[in-house]
Write a protein that holds these residues in place. Sequence first.
Motif, PDB file in Angstrom:
ATOM      1  N   LEU A  23       5.876  16.824 -26.352  1.00 34.37           N
ATOM      2  CA  LEU A  23       6.386  15.567 -26.890  1.00 34.37           C
ATOM      3  C   LEU A  23       6.224  15.512 -28.402  1.00 34.37           C
ATOM      4  CD1 LEU A  23       7.546  12.748 -26.351  1.00 34.37           C
ATOM      5  CD2 LEU A  23       5.213  11.932 -25.972  1.00 34.37           C
ATOM      6  N   LEU A  24       5.058  15.961 -28.907  1.00 34.67           N
ATOM      7  CA  LEU A  24       4.829  15.933 -30.351  1.00 34.67           C
ATOM      8  C   LEU A  24       5.808  16.829 -31.091  1.00 34.67           C
ATOM      9  CD1 LEU A  24       0.924  15.975 -30.487  1.00 34.67           C
ATOM     10  CD2 LEU A  24       2.425  14.073 -31.085  1.00 34.67           C
ATOM     11  N   ILE A  25       6.060  18.036 -30.543  1.00 32.88           N
ATOM     12  CA  ILE A  25       7.017  18.935 -31.175  1.00 32.88           C
ATOM     13  C   ILE A  25       8.401  18.318 -31.180  1.00 32.88           C
ATOM     14  CG2 ILE A  25       8.191  21.153 -30.922  1.00 32.88           C
ATOM     15  CD1 ILE A  25       5.607  22.366 -30.033  1.00 32.88           C
ATOM     16  N   SER A  26       8.787  17.710 -30.056  1.00 33.76           N
ATOM     17  CA  SER A  26      10.112  17.097 -29.961  1.00 33.76           C
ATOM     18  C   SER A  26      10.255  15.949 -30.946  1.00 33.76           C
ATOM     19  CB  SER A  26      10.362  16.610 -28.537  1.00 33.76           C
ATOM     20  OG  SER A  26      10.323  17.665 -27.632  1.00 33.76           O
ATOM     21  N   LEU A  27       9.206  15.116 -31.057  1.00 33.01           N
ATOM     22  CA  LEU A  27       9.262  13.990 -31.988  1.00 33.01           C
ATOM     23  C   LEU A  27       9.326  14.479 -33.429  1.00 33.01           C
ATOM     24  CD1 LEU A  27       6.701  11.531 -30.336  1.00 33.01           C
ATOM     25  CD2 LEU A  27       9.187  11.261 -30.478  1.00 33.01           C
ATOM     26  N   ALA A  28       8.560  15.537 -33.730  1.00 30.94           N
ATOM     27  CA  ALA A  28       8.605  16.081 -35.088  1.00 30.94           C
ATOM     28  C   ALA A  28       9.986  16.604 -35.417  1.00 30.94           C
ATOM     29  CB  ALA A  28       7.564  17.195 -35.230  1.00 30.94           C
ATOM     30  N   PHE A  29      10.586  17.283 -34.455  1.00 30.90           N
ATOM     31  CA  PHE A  29      11.935  17.829 -34.654  1.00 30.90           C
ATOM     32  C   PHE A  29      12.938  16.699 -34.867  1.00 30.90           C
ATOM     33  CE2 PHE A  29      15.006  21.163 -34.367  1.00 30.90           C
ATOM     34  CZ  PHE A  29      16.138  20.556 -33.834  1.00 30.90           C
ATOM     35  N   PRO A  67      27.515  25.632 -40.322  1.00 31.34           N
ATOM     36  CA  PRO A  67      26.981  25.856 -38.988  1.00 31.34           C
ATOM     37  C   PRO A  67      25.501  26.196 -39.034  1.00 31.34           C
ATOM     38  CG  PRO A  67      28.253  27.748 -39.672  1.00 31.34           C
ATOM     39  CD  PRO A  67      28.459  26.688 -40.719  1.00 31.34           C
ATOM     40  N   ALA A  68      24.807  25.958 -37.912  1.00 31.77           N
ATOM     41  CA  ALA A  68      23.361  26.166 -37.865  1.00 31.77           C
ATOM     42  C   ALA A  68      22.963  27.596 -38.131  1.00 31.77           C
ATOM     43  CB  ALA A  68      22.819  25.725 -36.503  1.00 31.77           C
ATOM     44  N   ASP A  69      23.820  28.545 -37.790  1.00 33.32           N
ATOM     45  CA  ASP A  69      23.439  29.940 -37.992  1.00 33.32           C
ATOM     46  C   ASP A  69      23.867  30.477 -39.343  1.00 33.32           C
ATOM     47  OD1 ASP A  69      26.081  29.794 -37.400  1.00 33.32           O
ATOM     48  OD2 ASP A  69      26.121  31.461 -35.975  1.00 33.32           O
ATOM     49  N   GLU A  70      24.391  29.600 -40.228  1.00 38.67           N
ATOM     50  CA  GLU A  70      24.813  30.067 -41.545  1.00 38.67           C
ATOM     51  C   GLU A  70      24.244  29.225 -42.684  1.00 38.67           C
ATOM     52  OE1 GLU A  70      29.034  30.156 -41.585  1.00 38.67           O
ATOM     53  OE2 GLU A  70      29.212  31.609 -39.959  1.00 38.67           O
ATOM     54  N   ALA A  71      23.661  28.067 -42.366  1.00 38.07           N
ATOM     55  CA  ALA A  71      23.250  27.143 -43.417  1.00 38.07           C
ATOM     56  C   ALA A  71      22.143  27.706 -44.288  1.00 38.07           C
ATOM     57  CB  ALA A  71      22.794  25.826 -42.802  1.00 38.07           C
ATOM     58  N   ALA A  72      21.238  28.477 -43.693  1.00 36.37           N
ATOM     59  CA  ALA A  72      20.126  29.025 -44.466  1.00 36.37           C
ATOM     60  C   ALA A  72      20.018  30.513 -44.205  1.00 36.37           C
ATOM     61  CB  ALA A  72      18.820  28.324 -44.078  1.00 36.37           C
ATOM     62  N   PRO A  73      20.722  31.317 -45.007  1.00 37.71           N
ATOM     63  CA  PRO A  73      20.735  32.757 -44.753  1.00 37.71           C
ATOM     64  C   PRO A  73      19.413  33.404 -45.147  1.00 37.71           C
ATOM     65  CG  PRO A  73      21.960  32.269 -46.749  1.00 37.71           C
ATOM     66  CD  PRO A  73      21.555  30.952 -46.162  1.00 37.71           C
ATOM     67  N   VAL A 117      19.105  21.377 -41.702  1.00 34.51           N
ATOM     68  CA  VAL A 117      18.468  20.206 -42.306  1.00 34.51           C
ATOM     69  C   VAL A 117      18.723  20.298 -43.805  1.00 34.51           C
ATOM     70  CG1 VAL A 117      16.325  18.955 -42.691  1.00 34.51           C
ATOM     71  CG2 VAL A 117      16.723  20.109 -40.514  1.00 34.51           C
ATOM     72  N   GLY A 118      19.577  19.438 -44.312  1.00 36.70           N
ATOM     73  CA  GLY A 118      19.966  19.556 -45.704  1.00 36.70           C
ATOM     74  C   GLY A 118      20.847  20.773 -45.913  1.00 36.70           C
ATOM     75  N   ASP A 119      20.816  21.304 -47.125  1.00 37.62           N
ATOM     76  CA  ASP A 119      21.688  22.420 -47.478  1.00 37.62           C
ATOM     77  C   ASP A 119      21.013  23.776 -47.359  1.00 37.62           C
ATOM     78  OD1 ASP A 119      23.784  20.724 -48.116  1.00 37.62           O
ATOM     79  OD2 ASP A 119      23.068  20.463 -50.181  1.00 37.62           O
ATOM     80  N   ALA A 120      19.686  23.798 -47.151  1.00 35.13           N
ATOM     81  CA  ALA A 120      18.996  25.080 -47.294  1.00 35.13           C
ATOM     82  C   ALA A 120      18.063  25.429 -46.138  1.00 35.13           C
ATOM     83  CB  ALA A 120      18.186  25.075 -48.597  1.00 35.13           C
ATOM     84  N   THR A 121      17.933  24.572 -45.139  1.00 33.89           N
ATOM     85  CA  THR A 121      16.968  24.798 -44.069  1.00 33.89           C
ATOM     86  C   THR A 121      17.645  24.727 -42.706  1.00 33.89           C
ATOM     87  OG1 THR A 121      15.128  23.905 -45.362  1.00 33.89           O
ATOM     88  CG2 THR A 121      14.843  23.958 -42.984  1.00 33.89           C
ATOM     89  N   VAL A 122      17.221  25.596 -41.825  1.00 44.79           N
ATOM     90  CA  VAL A 122      17.633  25.534 -40.421  1.00 44.79           C
ATOM     91  C   VAL A 122      16.371  25.423 -39.572  1.00 44.79           C
ATOM     92  CG1 VAL A 122      18.702  26.761 -38.505  1.00 44.79           C
ATOM     93  CG2 VAL A 122      19.744  26.851 -40.760  1.00 44.79           C
ATOM     94  N   LEU A 123      16.347  24.419 -38.694  1.00 41.08           N
ATOM     95  CA  LEU A 123      15.258  24.251 -37.749  1.00 41.08           C
ATOM     96  C   LEU A 123      15.703  24.743 -36.375  1.00 41.08           C
ATOM     97  CD1 LEU A 123      13.710  20.731 -38.486  1.00 41.08           C
ATOM     98  CD2 LEU A 123      12.854  22.969 -39.168  1.00 41.08           C
ATOM     99  N   THR A 124      14.803  25.425 -35.681  1.00 40.65           N
ATOM    100  CA  THR A 124      15.050  25.854 -34.305  1.00 40.65           C
ATOM    101  C   THR A 124      13.893  25.391 -33.439  1.00 40.65           C
ATOM    102  OG1 THR A 124      16.204  27.835 -35.068  1.00 40.65           O
ATOM    103  CG2 THR A 124      15.486  27.798 -32.771  1.00 40.65           C
ATOM    104  N   LEU A 125      14.212  24.690 -32.362  1.00 42.52           N
ATOM    105  CA  LEU A 125      13.225  24.295 -31.367  1.00 42.52           C
ATOM    106  C   LEU A 125      13.542  25.048 -30.081  1.00 42.52           C
ATOM    107  CD1 LEU A 125      10.922  22.486 -30.271  1.00 42.52           C
ATOM    108  CD2 LEU A 125      12.678  20.820 -29.644  1.00 42.52           C
ATOM    109  N   PHE A 126      12.570  25.785 -29.595  1.00 43.42           N
ATOM    110  CA  PHE A 126      12.730  26.537 -28.348  1.00 43.42           C
ATOM    111  C   PHE A 126      11.629  26.110 -27.396  1.00 43.42           C
ATOM    112  CE2 PHE A 126      11.753  29.956 -25.453  1.00 43.42           C
ATOM    113  CZ  PHE A 126      13.004  30.439 -25.070  1.00 43.42           C
ATOM    114  N   MET A 127      12.003  25.821 -26.142  1.00 42.91           N
ATOM    115  CA  MET A 127      11.021  25.442 -25.129  1.00 42.91           C
ATOM    116  C   MET A 127      11.447  26.043 -23.793  1.00 42.91           C
ATOM    117  SD  MET A 127      10.450  21.409 -26.090  1.00 42.91           S
ATOM    118  CE  MET A 127       8.991  21.242 -25.071  1.00 42.91           C
ATOM    119  N   SER A 128      10.507  26.657 -23.089  1.00 42.07           N
ATOM    120  CA  SER A 128      10.788  27.172 -21.753  1.00 42.07           C
ATOM    121  C   SER A 128       9.571  26.963 -20.866  1.00 42.07           C
ATOM    122  CB  SER A 128      11.154  28.662 -21.793  1.00 42.07           C
ATOM    123  OG  SER A 128      10.025  29.444 -22.134  1.00 42.07           O
TER     124      SER A 128
END
Length: 744
Positions: free
Chosen positions: A13-19, A32-38, A253-264
């Motif tokens: 829950l904390l990770i999800s809220l932070a994201f 796109p998410a895979d190109e915003a922050a090379p 996130v903005g012009d220079a950062t990409v966030l990835t949340l992975f959960m399994s």
Amino acid sequence: MTPQRFSRTKLALLISLAFASVSSHAATDDKPADEAAPVATVVVSAKSGDYLGNHTASAVAPTQASLSATEPQSIITRDFIELSVTPTTEYSRIVNVAPSVSGDSANGPGLSETKTTLRGFSDDQYNITFDGIPWGDTNNPAHHSTSFFPGSTIGGAIVERGPGNADNLGYATFGGSINLFSKKPLKDEKFSVFGSAGTWRTALAGASYESGRLAGFGNGTVQLNYQHLKSDGYLTLNAIKSDNYLMKVRRPVGDATVLTLFMSANRIKYVQPDNNKGPTLAQVALYGRNYSLNNDPTSFNYAGYNHTAKDTDFSYLRAETNWGTGWTTDNQLYTYAYDNETISSTDPTGATAPGTKIGPAGNKDIPGIDKRNKYRVYGDIFRLNKRLDAGTFRTGLWYEYSDTDRHQYDLDLTLGGIRDPRETKPAPVQNPSVLFDQQSNIRNVQPFAQFEWSVTPDLTVTPGLKLVRIRRSVDADVNQTTRLPQHSSVDYRSTLPFLTANQQLSSTMAVYAQYAKGFQIPDLKSFYIADPSKNSSAPQKSVNYQLGVVGQSEAVTWDVDVYKIDFTNKYVSNGLGGTDAAYINVGGATYKGIEAQATWMVGHGFALYANGSKNKATTNDTGKTISGSPNMTAAIGLLYNDGPWSGSLIGKRTGEVRQADFDASKPAAYDTYKTAAYTNTDLSFAYRFTKPGMGISLLKLQLNVFNLFNHQDVTSISPAKNAAFDQYTFQAPRSFQVSVKADF
């Protein structure tokens, strides 16, 4: 709700809220998410394979190396996994096609845990990572192949046969690494349902969702996957049932950062004995090669007495940022957990007579154990990169902390699992039914740095250094083996330098060389003595020397390498008892060999594939072959892709294996425990229907046949004190699976 489940839920829950909090402040743009922050990473990937139309050797190759490789590697794409590997698979079956890799499941493909070897190194002597994060057990860095990532969640794999660069992380850079990757997000929305059915009442069903790039979510993506598997398995009454849930969210996130949340999260239940090393030859003669459990409550092999439940989860939050002027950062905050709860009888071989002390005099009750191995790992990997005119400087820090709870209690299984207060060791303990009740932890800090020096446009030389700083602690009222209290810790230190070079000879050929040191953290068993402070604090080490050449063109991909690995500081008991017992460093071993892999596009949709390795691993003191080390591997295959049809026929051979390290005074025993080479041949056919109706964009029907020629050779022997009770495992016989996948 239990404390363990509460902590998992709270953390998620904390990770999800932070994201969500960070994402709510994101500037929505059209990147796109895979190109915003090379962000520059040290992950080598193959050219994008596409069985639907790309007729190049690189697209269809089961394994291949990159022209920028700095050590021997085998890149395996998602396309190959979907066509040629069983839908019930886990990672061990995926990477088994690679040279110098071996391992087989006795219960059927993907239906039991498989311990692979890599160049003869055992499962705890090399790393396994997922999206760059190393994972494994905390008592020793071994792995459980069915417990975390089923095949439907794996987007590809790279087998790195060597310690790698400075940021190749883990507790066993000793033997190399198997690097697994999650699926890359798709650009367009897609919903899929998939299912399989086959031998031994095996059934798999699942669904996945790809959001594609979401304009209202900053062009971010969402991936969901669910899979349910159940099977009776090949071994008698060794049923398996599992469920896996996965979510991956990627957003700029903005012009220079990409966030990835992975959960399994994964839940798996087995019916199997804790000692799952196969039947004795006497049991084989009476019941067959697949004998394991029965329905007799007066037997150690009663299915009702032998079962395991495992709960695991794996999550990370990753931030990749391009700060401009050549500066980039990549940070992964992660946690994963493993909870193994096992009830089992103590001896499935028949070597032990029934009888427990808790029952009446002369009773024939079945003794058993209640076993737990439960841990939670927290960590962070920070990478900082700076691109300069002369090359790229990379540095960073890996921090990890783990808490482990392990116990084993004696049970009287006949009386419904009641604690059995028997004294199995002479040392007095408060509760004699407690074989051990142990808590332990690991605190790890590893800073690293390297510089990829572009000497010329075609020559890159990379020196680097990693510092290993590990503290392992045990806090046990009843420690394993001694059954005495143990409250101690030991620090381990190591400095690991490396130097690699890659020379591009042309646009289609390159050569590389590597010098690198690796290490392996000492096993927790080194604490199973009265005074661990007497142990050596030096971990086992390796020095790798490797040389290879890679060639790639549209028609052919190929590579060849040679290697020599000096293994030093072998960690062994000094053989003494009481307060004099200790683990010390002695001698070592030498591993050396040659490996090759190639794919050739013949034409008309056909391609030929082959790989092979000649491996030698011997002890320095006796010259004997290392236990469990195959002397060769080889694979040969035919691939086909034309129009809606695709198929593969691949045979993999694993060489002769010695099963125990015997000294020169026991030549007869050394020759006895030897398994001959064996071969598995797998066949697959697939046909794709485009827009067949009912809203389906693509429908794929597939047939997989495993062990096509129905070999049932011995794959492993586990020696006992009495040879009559040696245990044998065999190849699972021919099996098949029919699969369907519909994309909407």
